[in-house]
Design a protein around this motif. Structure first.
Motif, PDB file in Angstrom:
ATOM      1  N   ARG A 142      57.742  73.663  32.972  1.00 21.21           N
ATOM      2  CA  ARG A 142      58.409  75.004  33.590  1.00 21.21           C
ATOM      3  C   ARG A 142      58.831  75.581  31.966  1.00 21.21           C
ATOM      4  NH1 ARG A 142      61.344  74.104  37.783  1.00 21.21           N
ATOM      5  NH2 ARG A 142      63.480  73.602  36.420  1.00 21.21           N
ATOM      6  N   GLU A 196      49.437  77.855  35.435  1.00 25.53           N
ATOM      7  CA  GLU A 196      49.242  77.501  36.910  1.00 25.53           C
ATOM      8  C   GLU A 196      50.087  76.237  36.614  1.00 25.53           C
ATOM      9  OE1 GLU A 196      46.185  78.909  38.659  1.00 25.53           O
ATOM     10  OE2 GLU A 196      47.008  80.854  39.599  1.00 25.53           O
ATOM     11  N   ALA A 197      51.087  76.145  36.985  1.00 26.72           N
ATOM     12  CA  ALA A 197      51.619  75.409  36.585  1.00 26.72           C
ATOM     13  C   ALA A 197      52.585  74.148  38.118  1.00 26.72           C
ATOM     14  CB  ALA A 197      53.641  74.938  36.026  1.00 26.72           C
ATOM     15  N   VAL A 198      52.314  72.836  38.495  1.00 24.09           N
ATOM     16  CA  VAL A 198      52.447  72.828  39.869  1.00 24.09           C
ATOM     17  C   VAL A 198      53.382  71.362  39.422  1.00 24.09           C
ATOM     18  CG1 VAL A 198      52.137  71.574  42.138  1.00 24.09           C
ATOM     19  CG2 VAL A 198      50.391  73.068  40.800  1.00 24.09           C
ATOM     20  N   THR A 199      54.108  70.338  39.693  1.00 22.98           N
ATOM     21  CA  THR A 199      54.990  69.093  39.642  1.00 22.98           C
ATOM     22  C   THR A 199      55.175  68.446  41.162  1.00 22.98           C
ATOM     23  OG1 THR A 199      55.918  70.195  37.665  1.00 22.98           O
ATOM     24  CG2 THR A 199      56.977  68.523  38.257  1.00 22.98           C
ATOM     25  N   VAL A 200      54.880  67.607  40.800  1.00 18.64           N
ATOM     26  CA  VAL A 200      55.099  66.176  41.902  1.00 18.64           C
ATOM     27  C   VAL A 200      56.207  65.894  41.912  1.00 18.64           C
ATOM     28  CG1 VAL A 200      54.285  65.301  44.133  1.00 18.64           C
ATOM     29  CG2 VAL A 200      52.769  67.353  42.927  1.00 18.64           C
ATOM     30  N   SER A 228      45.641  75.233  33.629  1.00 26.05           N
ATOM     31  CA  SER A 228      46.480  74.758  34.838  1.00 26.05           C
ATOM     32  C   SER A 228      47.255  73.780  34.756  1.00 26.05           C
ATOM     33  CB  SER A 228      45.339  74.250  35.563  1.00 26.05           C
ATOM     34  OG  SER A 228      45.473  72.403  36.348  1.00 26.05           O
ATOM     35  N   PHE A 238      49.263  70.011  35.829  1.00 26.42           N
ATOM     36  CA  PHE A 238      49.682  69.102  36.529  1.00 26.42           C
ATOM     37  C   PHE A 238      50.326  68.478  36.353  1.00 26.42           C
ATOM     38  CE2 PHE A 238      48.822  66.064  39.810  1.00 26.42           C
ATOM     39  CZ  PHE A 238      49.559  66.640  40.438  1.00 26.42           C
ATOM     40  N   VAL A 290      48.448  66.543  33.771  1.00 27.08           N
ATOM     41  CA  VAL A 290      46.810  66.955  33.342  1.00 27.08           C
ATOM     42  C   VAL A 290      46.825  67.978  33.113  1.00 27.08           C
ATOM     43  CG1 VAL A 290      44.555  67.359  34.534  1.00 27.08           C
ATOM     44  CG2 VAL A 290      45.943  65.418  35.266  1.00 27.08           C
TER      45      VAL A 290
END
Lengths: 264, 217
Positions: free
Chosen positions: A133, A148-152, A185, A187, A198
């Motif tokens: 973040r 655009e950040a996505v964290t799993v 992006s 990820f 990534v």
């Protein structure tokens, strides 16, 4: 009220009588009983009043807390949203800046509303998600590129995770500076055995082989950093094709929070 | 292909007129509504191809609209739209039967594309929803701890589905995903549809708990 007075009077009279007429034999019990009756009288007489005071106190405290909360929210909104709206009005002629301001404000507001984080509050990178973040915010603020950040999943920070985040930041900054893409992006995924990030853009791309040896960014800040901690970095790009940097770091016994799917 | 007939359901009039103006002739807007009850009435009167449905409506969640309309009009498809990205809302409306979810910040061209896809019966996931789904299905059930309700067919993603979701989460288009995984766009679509099906049918306990616990912005 009259009843209460009567009961208190009887109790008091009884208790006082017992205290005064103390005689040998029951001498030990009587003063005690008397004292109990006197106390009971006082409680009956004054109890409701105390209760009311206590209740008023609680209500007042609650009202004060609410007022303080409201003042706090007003202050925050003023510091952030109102300031930004003012800026947006002044920069109405510059759509790029307006979009950037709106985006930053949105993020800030979200992190305050949904994660309880105060704006500008030091966001210690104690977890992967927090680190991602922060990269997102910094790159957006500094280079004006949407991230655009996505964290799993998520996991606690550690030395190798810090290296991973630092490499990811370098890759994101590279993309922001050179790719010309409007969106980058980011990820991140925590798996039982490894953590991977990534960084991808749809920008102009480059030939990874043709990067001059003196350009430190990719070689040192990304590859070197990862290698020193036992991780890997793969760069995939071609002119006109965008770029993709895949970083993965094995996990060494750090406690995962992915299994419990807890919040980031 | 015919222009999809669309109903817009959103309590912000500004947003509705904005979407209407932006989409222009790419869709035919046949109706608008600002709340649950009017939405149900408009949808039943017009039977559109796609309902663009805000997750948050004044008198409740968008899922109420989906639930009310679905039984009588199974051919009407729903594309959920929200500004908040709060996973519990998104999961609720998807589980009610929406075919996809996008954020309100989506570019116009992408929105038009998403509407066409949903109209054609495909599923549409935003990059963030893909992340949610990966997260929700991430926790592999502990060996031997399978609950009686655990159905591996529905409660787990295949390796391929995870790969596709990862790429969606990275902002890739279906075309880019197809190229990267050496599969056809049709196959990508079928993987996404299969994930959607699992999302809707899985009784997986974690899914609900996860969505309730997590409040990502």
């Amino acid at each position: 009220m009259a009843l209460r007075l009567a009961v208190a009077g009887v109790l008091f009279a009884g208790g006082a009588g017992l205290l005064v007429s103390a005689r040998a034999g029951l001498a030990l019990l009587r003063p005690l009983g008397g004292a109990v009756l006197v106390v009971a009288a006082v409680v009956v007489l004054l109890g409701p009043w105390w209760l009311r005071i206590a209740r008023d106190l609680v209500l007042e405290r609650r009202a004060r807390v609410r007022a303080e909360e409201r003042a706090d929210i007003a202050a925050r909104i003023h510091d952030s949203v109102l300031q930004t709206l003012a800026l947006i009005q002044r920069r109405a002629g510059d759509p790029h800046t307006v979009v950037q301001l709106a985006r930053m404000q949105e993020r800030e507001l979200r992190s305050w509303l949904f994660e309880g984080k105060a704006p500008h509050e030091a966001d210690a990178d104690v977890t992967l998600a927090a680190g991602v973040r922060r990269i997102q915010q910094d790159v957006e603020a500094r280079y004006g590129v949407a991230v655009e950040a996505v964290t799993v999943g998520d996991c606690e920070a550690g030395e190798s995770l810090d290296a991973l985040l630092a490499a990811a930041r370098e890759a994101a900054v590279n993309a922001a500076k050179w790719s010309g893409a409007e969106v980058i992006s980011l990820f991140a995924e925590v798996e039982p055995g490894e953590v991977s990030v990534v960084v991808r853009d749809r920008g102009r791309g480059f030939d990874p082989e043709a990067v001059p040896a003196d350009r430190k960014g990719l070689a040192e800040s990304v590859r070197g950093r990862m290698a020193r901690r036992g991780g890997t970095a793969a760069v995939c790009s071609a002119p006109g094709e965008g770029a993709k940097v895949t970083l993965s770091m094995p996990r060494a016994g750090t406690s995962s929070r992915a299994d419990t799917a807890s919040r980031a | 292909m015919n222009v999809p007939r669309v109903v817009l359901v959103d309590d912000h009039g500004l947003f509705r007129s904005g979407v209407r103006a932006e989409l222009g002739r790419q869709v035919e807007v046949v109706g608008e509504a600002e709340d649950v009850q009017p939405a149900i009435a408009v949808i039943e009167a017009t039977t559109p191809d796609v309902v663009l449905l805000d997750v948050h409506l004044p008198s409740g969640g968008g899922q109420a609209v989906v639930q009310a309309v679905r039984a009588g009009h199974p051919q009407v498809r729903f594309l959920a739209l929200s500004a908040s990205d709060a996973p519990e809302d998104v999961i609720a409306v998807i589980r009610a039967g929406a075919r996809g979810y996008v954020t309100k910040t989506i570019a116009t061209a992408d929105l038009a594309d998403a509407i066409r896809r949903v109209a054609a019966g495909d599923a549409v996931f935003s990059h963030r929803l893909a992340g949610f789904v990966l997260d929700a299905f991430a926790a592999a059930p502990a060996p031997g701890a399978a609950r009686p309700s655990f159905d591996p067919e529905l409660d787990q993603l295949t390796g391929r589905e995870r790969e596709v979701l990862r790429l969606i989460a990275q902002g890739c288009t279906y075309k880019e995903i197809a190229r990267e995984l050496y599969i056809s766009v049709k196959t990508v679509e079928s993987h996404v549809s299969s994930v959607l099906r699992k999302l809707q049918l899985s009784t997986r306990h974690q899914l609900t708990r996860w969505a309730a616990e997590r409040r990502l912005a």
